[in-house]
Design a protein around this motif. Structure first.
Motif, PDB file in Angstrom:
ATOM      1  N   VAL A  61       0.767  -1.390   0.051  1.00  0.00           N
ATOM      2  CA  VAL A  61       0.069  -0.124   0.084  1.00  0.00           C
ATOM      3  C   VAL A  61       1.084   1.349   0.019  1.00  0.00           C
ATOM      4  O   VAL A  61       0.440   2.134  -0.686  1.00  0.00           O
ATOM      5  CB  VAL A  61      -0.996  -0.040   1.238  1.00  0.00           C
TER       6      VAL A  61
ATOM      7  N   HIS B 279       2.422   2.034  -3.429  1.00  0.00           N
ATOM      8  CA  HIS B 279       1.139   2.353  -4.257  1.00  0.00           C
ATOM      9  C   HIS B 279       0.786   4.097  -3.870  1.00  0.00           C
ATOM     10  O   HIS B 279       0.530   4.842  -4.929  1.00  0.00           O
ATOM     11  CB  HIS B 279      -0.143   1.796  -4.283  1.00  0.00           C
TER      12      HIS B 279
ATOM     13  N   ASP C 277       1.618   7.091  -6.465  1.00  0.00           N
ATOM     14  CA  ASP C 277       0.296   7.906  -6.923  1.00  0.00           C
ATOM     15  C   ASP C 277       0.826   9.217  -7.252  1.00  0.00           C
ATOM     16  O   ASP C 277       1.843   9.828  -6.884  1.00  0.00           O
ATOM     17  CB  ASP C 277      -0.700   7.950  -5.790  1.00  0.00           C
TER      18      ASP C 277
ATOM     19  N   TYR D 206      -5.713   8.309  -4.999  1.00  0.00           N
ATOM     20  CA  TYR D 206      -6.100   7.784  -3.485  1.00  0.00           C
ATOM     21  C   TYR D 206      -6.202   8.985  -2.504  1.00  0.00           C
ATOM     22  O   TYR D 206      -5.140   9.815  -2.385  1.00  0.00           O
ATOM     23  CB  TYR D 206      -4.909   6.799  -2.998  1.00  0.00           C
TER      24      TYR D 206
ATOM     25  N   CYS E 124      -6.496   3.716  -0.615  1.00  0.00           N
ATOM     26  CA  CYS E 124      -5.624   3.005  -1.362  1.00  0.00           C
ATOM     27  C   CYS E 124      -5.790   1.644  -1.161  1.00  0.00           C
ATOM     28  O   CYS E 124      -5.941   0.946  -2.085  1.00  0.00           O
ATOM     29  CB  CYS E 124      -4.252   3.367  -1.191  1.00  0.00           C
TER      30      CYS E 124
ATOM     31  N   LYS F 248      -9.116   0.183  -2.560  1.00  0.00           N
ATOM     32  CA  LYS F 248      -9.271   0.183  -3.883  1.00  0.00           C
ATOM     33  C   LYS F 248      -8.156  -0.959  -4.580  1.00  0.00           C
ATOM     34  O   LYS F 248      -8.646  -1.511  -5.350  1.00  0.00           O
ATOM     35  CB  LYS F 248      -8.814   1.477  -4.550  1.00  0.00           C
ATOM     36  N   GLY F 249      -7.109  -1.197  -3.950  1.00  0.00           N
ATOM     37  CA  GLY F 249      -6.450  -2.275  -4.231  1.00  0.00           C
ATOM     38  C   GLY F 249      -6.833  -3.516  -4.241  1.00  0.00           C
ATOM     39  O   GLY F 249      -6.885  -4.309  -5.153  1.00  0.00           O
TER      40      GLY F 249
ATOM     41  N   ASN G 244      -9.793  -4.334  -6.577  1.00  0.00           N
ATOM     42  CA  ASN G 244      -9.502  -4.455  -8.119  1.00  0.00           C
ATOM     43  C   ASN G 244      -8.876  -5.989  -7.972  1.00  0.00           C
ATOM     44  O   ASN G 244      -8.952  -6.497  -9.223  1.00  0.00           O
ATOM     45  CB  ASN G 244      -8.492  -3.549  -8.476  1.00  0.00           C
ATOM     46  N   GLU G 245      -8.213  -6.430  -6.992  1.00  0.00           N
ATOM     47  CA  GLU G 245      -7.148  -7.468  -7.448  1.00  0.00           C
ATOM     48  C   GLU G 245      -7.368  -8.789  -6.412  1.00  0.00           C
ATOM     49  O   GLU G 245      -6.976  -9.805  -6.414  1.00  0.00           O
ATOM     50  CB  GLU G 245      -5.842  -7.217  -7.138  1.00  0.00           C
TER      51      GLU G 245
ATOM     52  N   TYR H 135      -3.175  -8.706  -3.936  1.00  0.00           N
ATOM     53  CA  TYR H 135      -2.724  -7.530  -4.140  1.00  0.00           C
ATOM     54  C   TYR H 135      -1.603  -7.014  -3.300  1.00  0.00           C
ATOM     55  O   TYR H 135      -0.911  -6.584  -3.416  1.00  0.00           O
ATOM     56  CB  TYR H 135      -3.880  -6.373  -3.943  1.00  0.00           C
TER      57      TYR H 135
END
Ligand SMILES: NC(=[NH2+])NCCC[C@H](N)C(=O)O
Length: 399
Positions: free
Chosen positions: A249, A252, A256, A264, A270, A273-274, A277-278, A282
Motif C-alpha cells: 500500500v 502505491h 500515486d 488515492y 488506497c 481500492k487495491g 481490484n485484485e 494485491y
C-alpha cells in the motif's frame, strides 16, 4: 546507567555433580554488548556500517529485480533470476550489478544508523532492558524515528524507478533532484507523502526485526559466525513478512500522482481500492524477491553491527568493571540461581577477576539482568562494592 552484564558458566560439563566446588578455571565468560558502551554513538556508527554492508550484499539482488521487473514481457531478455544475473555479469562485468549503488548506500546507511542508534539506546534505557518486550518496544520506536528520513527517501526511489510512468516522464538525475522537484511543485508536505504508511509499516517491521533476531540469538549459548548470519537473515525475512501488505500500500501511495491529481484519498482508501481490484493477492505482489534480497542483506547487516559493537565494547567492558558503581549482572549459563551458585561456585570476586584477566568480551546481543530463569540460563544482578572492584583491578595490574 547501563547495567554491566557478563554471561558465564561455571563448568562446561552438563553433568550437574561436576559443578560442585568448581574451580575458577572452569568459568567461561562471555560479556554482552548492551551493557557497556556508555557512548551512545557507537550504536549509530554500527548501524551505519551494518547498513552499508547490507547494501553491498543486497544491491545485486535489487539490480536483478529491477531488470526483471522492467523486462519486456512479450520479448523477454531474461529467462529467470539466475539467467538475468549471469547475463548482467557477462555483459557489464561484475560492476554492472553495482550500478546505482550510491544512493541506497547513503540512504540506507543513514536510515540504519537511526534504526540501530535509536533501538540500542531505547532498549538499554528501558526498565527491563533484556526482555523481549523491551526489544519489541525499542524496535517500534526505531521504526517511527527512521520513518521521517525513510519516507522521503523511498518516495524519491519509487518515483525514480517509475519515472517513465509518473511525473509526466520527467527524467530525474537523482533522488535529490527528484525531491527538489516535489518540494517545488507540491511544497514540503509533498516530500512526506507516504509518511504515515511508512511508519505504519515500520512499527511492526522493526519490532519483529529485533525481536526475532534476539529470540534466535538466545537459542544458543555462543552463536558463531554462521549462526549470527543465519539469525540476521531470518530476522530480515520475518520483518518483511510482518509488514509486507502495508509495504504494498505504501508503494502505491508513493507512486500515486501528487497534489490534486492523486488517485488515492489516503492509506485506507488506497488499500481498499487495491483489494477491490485484485483481491488478496494485491497485498503480496513482489514478496518473493523482497524475501530473497532480505536474507543476505540483513545477514550482512546484523553481522557487521554485532562485530562493530563487539570491537567498541570490549574496552568499555573493562572500564565499566573498574570504574563504575553500577550493578554487575552475572548470567549463569548453568541455570542455577545466584544463591545456589554462591554455595558451590567461585565467589563473585573471583568471577570478576576472571572477567578482568580474560577480558573475554564478545558481543552476544543477549543477556538478562535480575533473577530471571530462562530455558538456558539464570541471571542475577549483583552489586559489587567499589573497593572490591578497585582491589581486583590492582590485583590484576590494571590501571
Ligand atoms: N520493513 C522493514 N523496513 N523491515 C526492516 C528491514 C530493513 C532492511 N534494511 C531491509 O531492507 O531489508
Amino acid at each position: 546507567m547501563y547495567p554491566i552484564t557478563f554471561i558465564y558458566r561455571v563448568n562446561n560439563d552438563k553433568d550437574p555433580y561436576r559443578k560442585r566446588g568448581s574451580e575458577i578455571g572452569d568459568i567461561q565468560l562471555k560479556a554482552t554488548s548492551e551493557t557497556f558502551s556508555p557512548k551512545m554513538v557507537v550504536d549509530f556508527v554500527a548501524g551505519l556500517l551494518g547498513g552499508a554492508a547490507g547494501v553491498l550484499v543486497g544491491h545485486p539482488f535489487d539490480t536483478v529485480k529491477v531488470h526483471l521487473q522492467t523486462d519486456d514481457p512479450r520479448n523477454p531478455k531474461y529467462k529467470g533470476t539466475f539467467h538475468c544475473f549471469r547475463t548482467i555479469v557477462q555483459r557489464d562485468k561484475f560492476i554492472g550489478l553495482y550500478r546505482g549503488i550510491s544512493s541506497p548506500m547513503g540512504g540506507i546507511g543513514l536510515v540504519n544508523a537511526i534504526v540501530f542508534g535509536v533501538y540500542g539506546n531505547v532498549q538499554r534505557l528501558s526498565n527491563d532492558p533484556n526482555s523481549l518486550t523491551s526489544h519489541f518496544f525499542a524496535g517500534s520506536i526505531a521504526g517511527v524515528a527512521q520513518g521521517f528520513v525513510c519516507a522521503p527517501m523511498e518516495l524519491a526511489k519509487t518515483r525514480l524507478q517509475l519515472s517513465t510512468q509518473v511525473d509526466s516522464g520527467i527524467k530525474f538525475t537523482g533522488p535529490i533532484h527528484c525531491l527538489k522537484y516535489i518540494v517545488k511543485t507540491e511544497g514540503i508536505r509533498g516530500a512526506f507523502k507516504g509518511l504515515t504508511a511508512t511508519i505504519l509499516r515500520d512499527i511492526p517491521g522493526f519490532a519483529s526485526y529485533f525481536v526475532s533476531f534476539e529470540y534466535l540469538m538466545r537459542q544458543v549459548e555462543t552463536p558463531g559466525v554462521a549462526y549470527t548470519l543465519m539469525a540476521g537473515g531470518c530476522a530480515g525475512m520475518s520483518s518483511w513478512l510482518a509488514c509486507y501488505p502495508i509495504d504494498v500500500v505504501k508503494t502505491h501511495m508513493q507512486a500515486d500522482a501528487l497534489g490534486a491529481n492523486a488517485k488515492y484519498n489516503g492509506f485506507i482508501d488506497c488499500a481498499m481500492k487495491g483489494f477491490r481490484n485484485e483481491g488478496p493477492q494485491y497485498f503480496f505482489r513482489g514478496l518473493n524477491s523482497t524475501l530473497i534480497r532480505a536474507f543476505p542483506m540483513n545477514a550482512a547487516c546484523f553481522f557487521v553491527v554485532s562485530w562493530v559493537l563487539d570491537i567498541c565494547n570490549a574496552k568499555g567492558g573493562m572500564d565499566s568493571v573498574m570504574h563504575s558503581d553500577q550493578p554487575l549482572t552475572l548470567v549463569n549459563l548453568d541455570n542455577k540461581s545466584q544463591a545456589d551458585l554462591e554455595a558451590t561456585a567461585p565467589t563473585v570476586e573471583e568471577v570478576v577477576r576472571k572477567i578482568i584477566t580474560d577480558n573475554a568480551m564478545s558481543h552476544q546481543y543477549v543477556s538478562t539482568p535480575k533473577d530471571v530463569v530462562h530455558s538456558h540460563y539464570t541471571s542475577s544482578t549483583i552489586n559489587i562494592p567499589k573497593e572490591s572492584k578497585a582491589r581486583l583491578a590492582s590485583d590484576c595490574n590494571l590501571k
